[in-house]
Every structure is written in structure tokens, then in C-alpha cells.
Design a protein around this motif. Structure first.
Motif, PDB file in Angstrom:
ATOM      1  N   ALA A   1      19.569  26.226  69.771  1.00 53.92           N
ATOM      2  CA  ALA A   1      20.447  27.179  70.459  1.00 53.92           C
ATOM      3  C   ALA A   1      20.686  28.401  69.581  1.00 53.92           C
ATOM      4  O   ALA A   1      20.671  29.539  70.068  1.00 53.92           O
ATOM      5  CB  ALA A   1      21.764  26.515  70.831  1.00 53.92           C
TER       6      ALA A   1
ATOM      7  N   SER B   1      22.812  31.362  75.081  1.00 53.86           N
ATOM      8  CA  SER B   1      22.265  30.016  74.908  1.00 53.86           C
ATOM      9  C   SER B   1      23.260  29.115  74.191  1.00 53.86           C
ATOM     10  O   SER B   1      24.059  29.571  73.378  1.00 53.86           O
ATOM     11  CB  SER B   1      20.953  30.090  74.137  1.00 53.86           C
ATOM     12  OG  SER B   1      19.999  30.810  74.894  1.00 53.86           O
TER      13      SER B   1
ATOM     14  N   HIS C   1      24.298  24.567  73.378  1.00 51.23           N
ATOM     15  CA  HIS C   1      23.882  23.179  73.199  1.00 51.23           C
ATOM     16  C   HIS C   1      24.823  22.293  74.006  1.00 51.23           C
ATOM     17  O   HIS C   1      26.025  22.581  74.094  1.00 51.23           O
ATOM     18  CB  HIS C   1      23.923  22.818  71.708  1.00 51.23           C
ATOM     19  CG  HIS C   1      23.248  21.540  71.370  1.00 51.23           C
ATOM     20  ND1 HIS C   1      23.894  20.328  71.438  1.00 51.23           N
ATOM     21  CD2 HIS C   1      21.973  21.285  70.971  1.00 51.23           C
ATOM     22  CE1 HIS C   1      23.043  19.368  71.081  1.00 51.23           C
ATOM     23  NE2 HIS C   1      21.877  19.920  70.801  1.00 51.23           N
TER      24      HIS C   1
END
Length: 140
Positions: A14, A25, A27
Motif C-alpha cells: 500500500a 491506496s 491495506h
């Protein structure tokens, strides 16, 4: 494109995606979704328009020889994309990063659009990385 990295992959992916210009982005663990079942993640992924990155390829795209015939994305008509890492049971962090870099380069070369597509990133027997992109659902 914003990537959501599955919990079985390194959170470093990420961070790498963010460094490569995919700032949203994240996780799965960072979002408090650790331990969620695939079907729960599917609803979240679709609702939030994530491109999902996973090693649980079969669970999400179905069998490689017939993608979309099973798996969480089997009944999905529209999604932001899926990136499947294929290889041995354990892929170390450095190789995961190399696989993500290769996928992002291929996606950029293809115009950056992953809507209704799957990127298959496979570790070859010789240690190289092979990439292919196909439609899901299929365009047949």
C-alpha cells in the motif's frame, strides 16, 4: 485507481502504491477489516470502488482456466479491477513489491483502466514475473 491490499500481503504494498501515485491506496488491516470473510470484503470493495490486490486468486476470480465461473467476482457486472498474485504459498515482501511494480507498469502501459479486468501476476519457474490481463466478466 486506488488499491486495497489484502491482509495476507505486506502493508508495504500500500505504501508502494501511494509512492507510485495511487494516494488513496490502503491495506485491509489499516481499515479495520482484518479477519473479514471474502464475501464481507467483496461488498466493501465494490461499495468503495477499490481495485483489490490478493493472493487468494481462486477465491475472488474463480479458477484460472475459467475466471468468473466461481469466486466472489462471479456474479459481478461492474468492478474497479482485480490484481491476482500467483505463485508459491509464501511470497516474500520484496517479491510482492516487485510483482506490484510489474503490475502497475503493465496497467500504465495499457492506459490505466482496469474496470472489469483482472491482472494476473505470476511468478515463473525461472524466477521471472509473467503478467496477463483479461476481462472479468468475460467479453464473450
Amino acid at each position: 485507481m486506488k488499491l486495497l491490499i489484502d491482509e495476507c500481503l505486506s502493508p508495504q504494498l500500500a505504501l508502494r502504491a501511494q509512492q507510485e501515485g495511487h494516494g488513496e491506496s490502503s491495506h485491509v488491516v489499516w481499515l479495520g477489516k482484518a479477519g473479514w470473510k471474502d464475501w464481507e470484503l467483496k461488498a466493501f470493495i465494490l461499495q468503495e470502488d477499490w481495485t483489490f490486490v490478493t493472493v487468494n486468486s481462486v477465491d475472488f476470480r474463480g479458477p484460472k482456466v475459467n475466471p468468473g465461473s466461481a469466486g466472489e467476482y462471479a456474479d459481478i457486472d461492474l468492478h474497479a479491477g482485480l490484481i491476482c498474485f500467483n505463485g508459491p504459498d509464501f511470497i516474500d515482501r520484496d517479491m510482492q513489491i516487485a510483482m506490484l511494480d510489474a503490475a502497475l507498469e503493465m496497467i500504465e502501459d495499457q492506459g490505466g483502466d482496469l474496470v472489469n479486468k483482472v491482472v494476473e501476476v505470476t511468478l515463473a519457474d525461472d524466477g521471472g514475473i509473467e503478467i496477463e490481463i483479461h476481462a472479468l466478466p468475460s467479453e464473450d
